[in-house]
Design a protein around this motif. Structure first.
Motif, PDB file in Angstrom:
ATOM      1  N   HIS A   1      75.666  24.339  26.920  1.00 54.89           N
ATOM      2  CA  HIS A   1      74.503  24.019  27.738  1.00 54.89           C
ATOM      3  C   HIS A   1      74.928  24.018  29.211  1.00 54.89           C
ATOM      4  N   GLY A   2      74.491  25.034  29.944  1.00 55.15           N
ATOM      5  CA  GLY A   2      74.872  25.161  31.344  1.00 55.15           C
ATOM      6  C   GLY A   2      75.653  26.431  31.586  1.00 55.15           C
ATOM      7  N   VAL A   3      75.218  27.222  32.581  1.00 54.24           N
ATOM      8  CA  VAL A   3      75.850  28.511  32.868  1.00 54.24           C
ATOM      9  C   VAL A   3      76.596  28.476  34.200  1.00 54.24           C
ATOM     10  N   TYR A   4      75.871  28.233  35.290  1.00 50.71           N
ATOM     11  CA  TYR A   4      76.470  28.401  36.617  1.00 50.71           C
ATOM     12  C   TYR A   4      77.556  27.366  36.863  1.00 50.71           C
ATOM     13  N   VAL A   5      78.762  27.846  37.086  1.00 53.24           N
ATOM     14  CA  VAL A   5      80.019  27.109  37.296  1.00 53.24           C
ATOM     15  C   VAL A   5      80.385  26.189  36.125  1.00 53.24           C
ATOM     16  N   LEU A   6      79.499  26.018  35.146  1.00 55.91           N
ATOM     17  CA  LEU A   6      79.823  25.183  33.983  1.00 55.91           C
ATOM     18  C   LEU A   6      80.347  26.009  32.829  1.00 55.91           C
ATOM     19  N   SER A   7      80.097  27.307  32.857  1.00 52.49           N
ATOM     20  CA  SER A   7      80.652  28.195  31.830  1.00 52.49           C
ATOM     21  C   SER A   7      81.761  29.031  32.456  1.00 52.49           C
ATOM     22  N   ASP A   8      82.598  29.577  31.624  1.00 53.34           N
ATOM     23  CA  ASP A   8      83.719  30.384  32.111  1.00 53.34           C
ATOM     24  C   ASP A   8      83.321  31.857  32.068  1.00 53.34           C
ATOM     25  N   ASN A   9      82.263  32.202  32.793  1.00 52.59           N
ATOM     26  CA  ASN A   9      81.769  33.573  32.772  1.00 52.59           C
ATOM     27  C   ASN A   9      81.730  34.107  34.197  1.00 52.59           C
ATOM     28  N   ALA A  10      82.641  35.006  34.504  1.00 52.60           N
ATOM     29  CA  ALA A  10      82.768  35.524  35.865  1.00 52.60           C
ATOM     30  C   ALA A  10      81.533  36.301  36.293  1.00 52.60           C
ATOM     31  N   CYS A  11      80.970  37.066  35.380  1.00 52.92           N
ATOM     32  CA  CYS A  11      79.801  37.889  35.705  1.00 52.92           C
ATOM     33  C   CYS A  11      78.632  37.012  36.153  1.00 52.92           C
ATOM     34  N   ALA A  12      78.321  35.977  35.396  1.00 54.39           N
ATOM     35  CA  ALA A  12      77.203  35.099  35.740  1.00 54.39           C
ATOM     36  C   ALA A  12      77.475  34.358  37.044  1.00 54.39           C
ATOM     37  N   LEU A  13      78.715  33.935  37.237  1.00 53.72           N
ATOM     38  CA  LEU A  13      79.071  33.244  38.481  1.00 53.72           C
ATOM     39  C   LEU A  13      78.874  34.167  39.678  1.00 53.72           C
ATOM     40  N   ASN A  14      79.335  35.400  39.561  1.00 51.14           N
ATOM     41  CA  ASN A  14      79.233  36.336  40.676  1.00 51.14           C
ATOM     42  C   ASN A  14      77.784  36.700  40.985  1.00 51.14           C
ATOM     43  N   LEU A  15      77.000  36.979  39.941  1.00 54.63           N
ATOM     44  CA  LEU A  15      75.606  37.367  40.156  1.00 54.63           C
ATOM     45  C   LEU A  15      74.806  36.238  40.797  1.00 54.63           C
ATOM     46  N   THR A  16      75.017  35.018  40.323  1.00 61.64           N
ATOM     47  CA  THR A  16      74.254  33.889  40.860  1.00 61.64           C
ATOM     48  C   THR A  16      74.659  33.593  42.296  1.00 61.64           C
ATOM     49  N   THR A  17      75.944  33.627  42.561  1.00 60.81           N
ATOM     50  CA  THR A  17      76.416  33.362  43.920  1.00 60.81           C
ATOM     51  C   THR A  17      75.912  34.432  44.881  1.00 60.81           C
ATOM     52  N   SER A  18      75.941  35.692  44.464  1.00 61.43           N
ATOM     53  CA  SER A  18      75.436  36.772  45.318  1.00 61.43           C
ATOM     54  C   SER A  18      73.961  36.585  45.625  1.00 61.43           C
ATOM     55  N   TYR A  19      73.201  36.109  44.650  1.00 63.37           N
ATOM     56  CA  TYR A  19      71.776  35.886  44.895  1.00 63.37           C
ATOM     57  C   TYR A  19      71.564  34.734  45.868  1.00 63.37           C
ATOM     58  N   LEU A  20      72.246  33.617  45.640  1.00 62.37           N
ATOM     59  CA  LEU A  20      72.063  32.465  46.521  1.00 62.37           C
ATOM     60  C   LEU A  20      72.525  32.761  47.947  1.00 62.37           C
ATOM     61  N   VAL A  21      73.645  33.450  48.087  1.00 60.18           N
ATOM     62  CA  VAL A  21      74.239  33.642  49.421  1.00 60.18           C
ATOM     63  C   VAL A  21      73.658  34.852  50.138  1.00 60.18           C
ATOM     64  N   ASP A  22      73.545  35.956  49.420  1.00 58.24           N
ATOM     65  CA  ASP A  22      73.139  37.210  50.072  1.00 58.24           C
ATOM     66  C   ASP A  22      71.741  37.686  49.683  1.00 58.24           C
ATOM     67  N   GLY A  23      71.107  36.995  48.726  1.00 61.79           N
ATOM     68  CA  GLY A  23      69.772  37.401  48.312  1.00 61.79           C
ATOM     69  C   GLY A  23      69.736  38.611  47.408  1.00 61.79           C
ATOM     70  N   ARG A  24      70.873  38.992  46.812  1.00 64.61           N
ATOM     71  CA  ARG A  24      70.918  40.163  45.945  1.00 64.61           C
ATOM     72  C   ARG A  24      70.509  39.771  44.523  1.00 64.61           C
ATOM     73  N   MET A  25      69.242  39.981  44.212  1.00 64.45           N
ATOM     74  CA  MET A  25      68.747  39.748  42.861  1.00 64.45           C
ATOM     75  C   MET A  25      69.171  40.916  41.969  1.00 64.45           C
ATOM     76  N   PRO A  26      69.635  40.660  40.739  1.00 65.80           N
ATOM     77  CA  PRO A  26      69.957  41.772  39.846  1.00 65.80           C
ATOM     78  C   PRO A  26      68.753  42.725  39.719  1.00 65.80           C
ATOM     79  N   THR A  27      69.009  44.003  39.702  1.00 69.46           N
ATOM     80  CA  THR A  27      67.929  44.985  39.647  1.00 69.46           C
ATOM     81  C   THR A  27      67.275  45.058  38.272  1.00 69.46           C
ATOM     82  N   ARG A  28      67.960  44.532  37.270  1.00 69.93           N
ATOM     83  CA  ARG A  28      67.412  44.498  35.909  1.00 69.93           C
ATOM     84  C   ARG A  28      67.970  43.282  35.179  1.00 69.93           C
TER      85      ARG A  28
END
Length: 488
Positions: free
Chosen positions: A455-482
């Motif tokens: 229960h919990g993904v961002y920084v609570l799970s050990d998943n680099a992909c989810a961490l990178n995508l979420t951080t990019s969205y929060l910091v740079d506004g890059r929403m995944p295209t799909r």
């Protein structure tokens, strides 16, 4: 919920609460920030706190008010600062003043702190924000989020008496009439008041678990004053209802095999079974044995099921869960519990009170006992590990107040600014919830699903992909295209 009831409330809601959903203008007056209360742990980060005054009842904006306590960890780079990022840890009823520091200590990247003032808060009724109490004591035989496992219809009847007493106690302790105003919609309105009080035209938001429902309500009520929204480990809507509660059982069934595989690999250490199937049989056999013969201190099968459910929240808890099973298989090695002092205040009184108030106020719950008995029988067969607990009767069946308005409807119109995060195996908010919520948001939302468990993904799970995508969205506004699946 009857259709006539929905229609009537829909009309009343449109008449009574349309005006308060308008975004509040940003407040020009500077806030006074001071040291947070000593028990709010934010170290090693420097946090300050302030209070924001909001209406108790948004239908009466000039009437009684309550104070909400808000914390801030200031952005570290003024040149990169985008605005504020508000947090909610879930519940409902969880304290959130320390949530930004908690996530920073778990590894939330420095780039997020450079970009935002991180805003925590105790939502209305919680902690330092005009707290409420049902008067629960440490020796109360009541359960936090869900009632105990019901072995038969008689057990549902027995639980109904406890549920009725809890509802009556909450009503009796509500001497100032605040409980009826604890709803997800009002809390979402509070978020917009906080944004305005902090002088911001827009606010970003991160909410986990029930915080996803709050965030969904917030971005639906105030699409023009919300910025970047991240909803993690999702409910399927803007509220916790009976269907969502019953899906806890599905989450348990989908997540339990991960623990069973882990335990089977460690059979030499724990002795719970050499295969996942054997571990499952151990669980079922042990729970049924404890149903028949509880331990000397009263530990029974319902306790085992509930604590195992809680143990699936994160793989880091698997070892403690396995150790618990060991102790029940050999009661002579079981730890001796510390006896509760009769009548002493419960440490979860406030959180449980808010949980019940919001859950029971948001939507109408079935009131007839037969509905719960029938659902328990159905879910015991459909989800044998936990279904008869998740479908059991709640105090909401006897709650004093009817909902004052319909739950907030997820709004598919508005900016595409909602990022949904979800583990494929989650014991409390199964992956189907995120899929259901995304359908309601439509093109406004993207879904990132991980192959992870817990229960919990961002920084609570050990998943680099989810961490990178979420951080990019929060910091740079890059929403995944799909929509994206992040492999383990």
């Amino acid at each position: 919920m009857k259709l006539a009831f929905i229609g009537t409330l829909g009309l009343i809601g449109a008449l009574l609460v349309g005006e308060p959903t308008k975004a509040q203008p940003a407040e020009a007056e500077p806030r006074r920030w001071a040291a947070c209360p000593a028990e709010v742990i934010t170290a090693p980060f420097v946090a300050q706190c302030t209070t924001v005054t909001v209406p108790l009842d948004y239908r009466d904006p000039d009437g009684a008010t309550i104070d909400l306590m808000v914390s801030r960890i200031a952005a570290t780079d003024p040149a990169k600062r985008r605005g504020i990022l508000m947090f909610n840890p879930g519940g409902p009823g969880g304290t959130g003043l320390d949530q930004p520091a908690f996530l920073l200590n778990k590894g939330m990247p420095a780039s997020v702190l450079a970009s935002y003032d991180l805003i925590g808060m105790d939502t209305r009724g919680v902690g330092h924000s005009s707290p409420v109490s049902c008067g629960f004591t440490a020796d109360d035989a009541y359960w936090a989020n869900i009632p105990p496992y019901a072995g038969d219809t008689a057990a549902v009847t027995a639980q109904s008496k406890i549920a009725a007493e809890v509802a009556q106690r909450c009503a009796a302790n509500d001497t100032d009439g605040r409980l009826r105003h604890l709803t997800t919609a009002n809390t979402a309105r509070d978020l917009d008041r906080i944004r305005a009080a902090l002088g911001e035209k827009k606010a970003s938001f991160y909410g986990a678990s029930y915080g996803s429902a709050l965030g969904a309500a917030y971005v639906s009520l105030f699409p023009d004053s919300t910025d970047r929204i991240v909803l993690d480990s999702n409910l399927a809507d803007t509220h916790l209802d009976r269907d969502s509660l019953r899906r806890y059982a599905r989450g348990f069934e989908e997540t339990f095999p991960d623990f069973a595989a882990w335990a089977a690999q460690r059979h030499t250490a724990y002795g719970l079974g050499q295969t996942p199937a054997a571990v499952r049989r151990t669980f079922v056999t042990l729970a049924e044995r404890l149903d028949r013969t509880p331990t000397a201190d009263g530990f029974n099968g319902a306790h085992l099921r509930y604590l195992t459910f809680a143990g699936l929240y994160h793989p880091i808890q698997y070892g403690a869960t396995a150790r618990l099973w060991q102790s029940m298989l050999n009661p002579a090695t079981a730890p001796v519990p510390t006896p509760e002092t009769p009548g002493a205040p419960s440490p979860v009184d406030n959180a449980l009170t808010v949980y019940l108030a919001v859950t029971c106020n948001d939507v109408a719950w079935p009131k007839d006992l037969a509905t719960y008995q029938r659902d328990v029988e159905t879910d015991r067969e459909r989800y044998p590990l936990f279904g008869a607990a998740a479908a059991n009767i709640m105090p909401c069946a006897y709650w004093k107040h009817e909902p004052a308005e319909p739950p907030v409807k997820v709004d598919a119109k508005g900016p595409a600014n909602v990022l949904l995060l979800q583990n494929r195996h989650d014991p409390v908010t199964p992956a189907v919830n995120a899929e259901l919520l995304q359908r309601k948001f439509g093109k406004r939302a993207r879904l990132v699903t991980t192959d992870g468990s817990g229960h919990g993904v961002y920084v609570l799970s050990d998943n680099a992909c989810a961490l990178n995508l979420t951080t990019s969205y929060l910091v740079d506004g890059r929403m995944p295209t799909r929509d994206t699946t992040c492999r383990a």
